[in-house]
Scaffold this motif. Structure first.
Motif, PDB file in Angstrom:
ATOM      1  N   ALA A 321       0.766  -1.144   0.005  1.00  0.00           N
ATOM      2  CA  ALA A 321       0.145  -0.049   0.034  1.00  0.00           C
ATOM      3  C   ALA A 321       0.963   1.145   0.069  1.00  0.00           C
ATOM      4  CB  ALA A 321      -0.867  -0.005   1.149  1.00  0.00           C
ATOM      5  N   GLU A 322       2.139   1.190   0.506  1.00  0.00           N
ATOM      6  CA  GLU A 322       2.930   2.375   0.922  1.00  0.00           C
ATOM      7  C   GLU A 322       3.674   2.292  -0.540  1.00  0.00           C
ATOM      8  OE1 GLU A 322       5.257   1.897   4.192  1.00  0.00           O
ATOM      9  OE2 GLU A 322       3.670   2.436   5.538  1.00  0.00           O
ATOM     10  N   SER A 323       4.044   1.302  -0.961  1.00  0.00           N
ATOM     11  CA  SER A 323       5.161   1.474  -2.286  1.00  0.00           C
ATOM     12  C   SER A 323       4.554   1.543  -3.680  1.00  0.00           C
ATOM     13  CB  SER A 323       6.096   0.451  -2.246  1.00  0.00           C
ATOM     14  OG  SER A 323       6.839   0.309  -0.801  1.00  0.00           O
ATOM     15  N   PHE A 324       3.134   1.018  -3.686  1.00  0.00           N
ATOM     16  CA  PHE A 324       2.420   0.809  -4.850  1.00  0.00           C
ATOM     17  C   PHE A 324       1.258   1.350  -4.881  1.00  0.00           C
ATOM     18  CE2 PHE A 324       5.946  -2.130  -5.171  1.00  0.00           C
ATOM     19  CZ  PHE A 324       6.416  -1.787  -6.340  1.00  0.00           C
ATOM     20  N   PRO A 325       1.007   2.756  -4.185  1.00  0.00           N
ATOM     21  CA  PRO A 325      -0.550   3.216  -4.058  1.00  0.00           C
ATOM     22  C   PRO A 325      -1.117   3.551  -5.488  1.00  0.00           C
ATOM     23  CG  PRO A 325       1.272   4.989  -3.872  1.00  0.00           C
ATOM     24  CD  PRO A 325       1.844   3.798  -4.323  1.00  0.00           C
ATOM     25  N   THR A 326      -0.803   3.550  -6.532  1.00  0.00           N
ATOM     26  CA  THR A 326      -1.506   4.037  -7.489  1.00  0.00           C
ATOM     27  C   THR A 326      -2.434   3.025  -7.952  1.00  0.00           C
ATOM     28  OG1 THR A 326       0.319   3.060  -9.016  1.00  0.00           O
ATOM     29  CG2 THR A 326       0.343   5.554  -8.406  1.00  0.00           C
ATOM     30  N   THR A 327      -3.516   3.340  -8.635  1.00  0.00           N
ATOM     31  CA  THR A 327      -4.428   2.179  -9.202  1.00  0.00           C
ATOM     32  C   THR A 327      -3.871   1.298 -10.045  1.00  0.00           C
ATOM     33  OG1 THR A 327      -6.036   3.772  -8.604  1.00  0.00           O
ATOM     34  CG2 THR A 327      -6.934   2.008 -10.033  1.00  0.00           C
ATOM     35  N   ARG A 328      -4.247   0.142  -9.966  1.00  0.00           N
ATOM     36  CA  ARG A 328      -3.584  -0.584 -11.088  1.00  0.00           C
ATOM     37  C   ARG A 328      -4.539  -0.836 -12.098  1.00  0.00           C
ATOM     38  NH1 ARG A 328      -1.332  -0.414  -6.406  1.00  0.00           N
ATOM     39  NH2 ARG A 328      -3.077  -1.685  -5.580  1.00  0.00           N
ATOM     40  N   GLN A 329      -3.865  -1.078 -13.239  1.00  0.00           N
ATOM     41  CA  GLN A 329      -4.899  -1.155 -14.691  1.00  0.00           C
ATOM     42  C   GLN A 329      -4.854  -2.714 -15.218  1.00  0.00           C
ATOM     43  OE1 GLN A 329      -3.397   1.750 -17.389  1.00  0.00           O
ATOM     44  NE2 GLN A 329      -5.068   1.044 -19.066  1.00  0.00           N
TER      45      GLN A 329
END
Length: 545
Positions: A321-329
């Motif tokens: 959650a901290e390192s990859f907070p962007t919405t996945r596609q």
């Protein structure tokens, strides 16, 4: 018999998952009325029917929904893609990759892959470098007729156990170009950056029985580990300087393994407290600051969580959650798009001003030598005195319209013209355009030169204007089938055109002039570049690895 004893000692000290399943088979109380047996038979989760294939495969998808983000599980020594992550004795039986797939709150649009390499006791001289090569093959090769390999993702997160963390670090620094423009996450779980004393002891005891390079390289004081650590640290520095940071976290066990202890309850618990852990925090790489212990775990159970909100899974949740907070596609009908952006530049010549005359009086200072007079030369750049009135018009050229010599003694004059051609040998009204014209006139004769001789040159100044028009910005879809082609055509006059590739594997903005055949950009490979006088055509193919 001695080999059996050696394997048993290794199992107890290192807590290898595959052997532990067999040891605990009779101790379990499987859920409901199922017959007693190890988790490999009692587990009824989504992956259980494929365990035979998953265990022996180099790499297998647990979930592949064409996401731009993938989590890759990499096991440790003497283990495999099933035993490493499958609960051995605790209830309920849980397979961590399936547990991760069920965690919709954090990993809903994330693909999951388990990757392996040969690491059993009979691996002999099979080294960490060999294991890294086998792992990299799994990362770049299509699996199960899937069109994209794990490395074809924009975000790639490694969950690694023990030796697996060493092998992944070897891959990252050795194949660094393959990870450019990708965001990398690395979770090291009980990974002995500086080696393990237990591995050293076992190697010394059992060296004559198991000539195991992997085990030797895991020993404390290993030069192989030191070299990998140094090169990996160097790679981290390169990534930081290029603004391609790596998200890192390190976790370790808190107790010595006790599940396979046969000395009685009290003795087993005493051993788990008094014996040093297999891999301690002081063996960490200190890449992410302070390495952390996970309570109530040994070297094996560290990577066998049984619930979403506890233990190591909760820590991985927080890290992700901290390192990859962007919405996945997720990609369904296409893997992205290709478009040429920029401007097309064309040359335009426009008349500027009226026809001008350049007049030179032939009453020069002359010198006499042996009865001969020599006059001149004179030089003048006919561009002198002309300027563009429009600041957007950046250069001036001239067209010779009329060239005439008027002289009563014409034969006595020698004319020399020097023309500096304009770039690209441009023409206006079918006449060449020049940036400068110089004329030399020399008189060589015996007659009196007091008469006036006039050279008249009519020139038509014109302005070079760089007309810029936007390129065709219609994006071309990247298909989801390997071997399909994408073609983009751009006007050859375009000077600053960029080919912008936005795909499941990342984004690239490449100057059209720099693209070469066989270049690879994520899911696309450049097959051909046809550079014509009117258009440049780039043909790309969806490639599998």
């Amino acid at each position: 018999m001695r080999r059996l004893f050696a394997g048993l000692v290794l199992t107890i000290l290192m807590g290898f998952s595959a052997a532990q399943e067999a040891l605990t088979a009779g101790e379990m109380s499987p859920p409901q009325s199922a017959a007693p047996g190890p988790c490999s038979t009692a587990y009824a989760g989504p992956s259980s029917k494929a365990f035979a294939r998953i265990k022996n495969a180099n790499g297998v998808w647990i979930r592949d929904n064409s996401s731009d983000t993938v989590v890759v599980f990499v096991h440790g020594i003497a283990s495999d893609n099933v035993g490493a992550w499958l609960t051995a004795s605790a209830q309920p039986c849980t397979y961590w990759p399936d547990l991760l797939a069920s965690d919709a709150a954090y990993f809903k649009d994330v693909d999951i892959f388990v990757a392996g390499y040969y690491s059993q006791l009979d691996s002999g001289n099979f080294s960490i470098d060999d294991a890294a090569g086998q792992l990299f093959t799994a990362l770049v090769s299509p699996v199960e007729d899937r069109s994209l390999a794990p490395l074809h993702r924009k975000n790639i997160v490694f969950l690694t156990h023990s030796l697996g963390g060493i092998v992944v670090r070897q891959v990252l620094q050795d194949k660094r170009a393959s990870f450019d423009r990708r965001k990398v996450g690395l979770v090291l779980l009980g990974s002995p950056t500086r080696g393990s004393e237990y591995a050293k002891v076992i190697t010394n005891w059992l060296g004559s029985y198991y000539n195991n390079s992997l085990l030797r390289d895991l020993s404390s004081g290993s030069q192989t580990l030191a070299d990998i650590d140094a090169r990996f640290s160097e790679w981290l520095g390169e990534r930081k300087r290029s603004d391609q940071t790596v998200a890192l976290a390190e976790f370790f066990e808190s107790t010595f393994p006790k599940e396979d202890c046969f000395l009685g309850l009290f003795a087993c618990k005493w051993l788990s407290v008094e014996m040093p852990v297999i891999v301690a925090t002081n063996s960490s790489g200190n890449y992410s600051g302070k390495a952390r212990r996970i309570g109530n775990t040994d070297h094996l159970t560290l990577v066998k969580p049984v619930k979403l909100d506890g233990g190591v899974h909760q820590e991985v949740r927080r890290f992700f959650a901290e390192s990859f907070p962007t919405t996945r596609q997720r990609y369904t009908q296409k893997f992205g798009s290709v478009v040429a952006v920029g401007e097309s530049q064309t040359m335009s010549w426009q008349k500027y001003g009226e026809t001008s005359e350049w007049v030179m009086a032939a009453v020069p200072p002359c010198t006499s030598s042996q009865g001969q007079l020599s006059c001149g030369p004179w030089k003048r750049g006919i561009g002198d005195g002309f300027s563009a009135s429009n600041p957007n018009e950046n250069s001036i050229g001239f067209v010779v319209v009329k060239d005439e010599l008027r002289s009563t003694k014409q034969d006595a004059f020698q004319l020399t013209d020097v023309y500096s051609p304009y770039p690209s040998s441009a023409k206006f009204d079918d006449k060449p355009v020049y940036s400068s014209i110089y004329r030399s006139i020399a008189y060589s004769g015996a007659d009196d030169v007091s008469a006036i001789y006039i050279k008249t040159m009519h020139v038509q100044p014109v302005i070079y204007r760089a007309n810029r028009t936007a390129l065709n910005s219609t994006a071309k879809d990247i298909p989801t089938t390997v071997g399909e082609k994408v073609s983009v055509e751009v006007a050859s006059s375009a000077k600053d055109a960029l080919l912008v590739i936005s795909s499941i594997a990342g984004e690239w903005s490449v100057p059209l002039a720099q693209i070469k055949a066989q270049d690879r950009y994520g899911v696309l490979r450049v097959d051909d570049i046809a550079r014509g006088s009117v258009t440049t055509k780039v043909t790309l193919t969806v490639w599998p690895h």
